[in-house]
Design an enzyme around this catalytic site. Structure first.
Site, PDB file in Angstrom:
ATOM      1  N   GLY A  57    -112.304  30.979 -44.044  1.00  0.00           N
ATOM      2  CA  GLY A  57    -110.910  30.209 -43.471  1.00  0.00           C
ATOM      3  C   GLY A  57    -110.160  30.521 -44.821  1.00  0.00           C
ATOM      4  N   SER A  97    -102.935  22.165 -47.307  1.00  0.00           N
ATOM      5  CA  SER A  97    -102.261  21.120 -47.628  1.00  0.00           C
ATOM      6  C   SER A  97    -102.832  19.819 -47.307  1.00  0.00           C
ATOM      7  CB  SER A  97    -101.044  21.158 -46.455  1.00  0.00           C
ATOM      8  OG  SER A  97    -100.168  22.335 -46.815  1.00  0.00           O
ATOM      9  N   THR A 122    -101.644  24.718 -43.022  1.00  0.00           N
ATOM     10  CA  THR A 122    -103.106  24.688 -42.833  1.00  0.00           C
ATOM     11  C   THR A 122    -103.926  23.584 -43.620  1.00  0.00           C
ATOM     12  OG1 THR A 122    -103.112  27.022 -42.858  1.00  0.00           O
ATOM     13  CG2 THR A 122    -105.093  26.096 -43.267  1.00  0.00           C
TER      14      THR A 122
END
Length: 181
Positions: A52, A131, A8
């Site tokens: 998110g 990441s 992600t």
């Protein structure tokens, strides 16, 4: 040997009165891409809040559900909801083991919420986690400064930039914005 799940890049922002959030679709287990088209962003509270998540998917969904409950409990007050979620997350024996982060965007506020009890409201109204979050953040800051792109376009371009650098981020990008039918 513990297999680390990395996945992600999520970025959300408010720019010129528009709010948008986006994420890539890649899920990685160790050195293997397990999925290319995961959706890690959601509209919450009658489509007035964008969220998110990054980290372990099961943990993230648990936190997302708790955040939705807080939004309902506090009638859409995003600031209060993120603080109460972080408090629960930090003090609840079950929740504090969850490994995930949330990025939250409303029409006028952005937050990053972590399991260490952090609730961060960035000065520049840009939230980035995962990441490739810092790559997307850098791209978004430059696009805001040097372009006339919309919030949605900045989110897309920032995620594209991150996908070209971070091996845990792909270019299967999904974006949500507030006010969209």
């Amino acid at each position: 040997m513990k297999r680390e799940i990395k996945s992600t890049t999520i970025i959300g922002l408010i720019h010129n009165g528009e709010a948008a959030i986006g994420g890539d679709g890649q899920v990685t287990l160790g050195n293997t891409v397990m999925k290319h088209s995961s959706k890690k962003i959601r509209k919450l509270y009658n489509d007035k809040v964008l969220c998110g998540f990054a980290g372990s998917a099961a943990d993230a969904f648990t936190l997302l559900n708790r955040f939705e409950e807080k939004l309902e409990q506090y009638r859409g007050n995003v600031s209060r909801s993120v603080v109460e979620l972080a408090s629960d997350w930090r003090t609840d024996k079950y929740l504090r083991r969850l490994e995930a982060m949330l990025a939250v965007v409303s029409e006028d506020k952005t937050f990053v919420v972590s399991g260490t009890g952090d609730v961060i409201e960035p000065d520049d109204n840009i939230v980035a986690i995962g990441s490739g979050g810092m790559y997307a953040l850098a791209a978004a800051r430059m696009l805001i400064k040097y372009s006339k792109l919309s919030a949605e376009e900045i989110v897309k371009e920032s995620l594209k930039a991150a996908s070209e650098i971070c091996i845990y981020t792909n270019d299967n990008i999904k974006v949500e914005k507030l006010g969209e039918d």
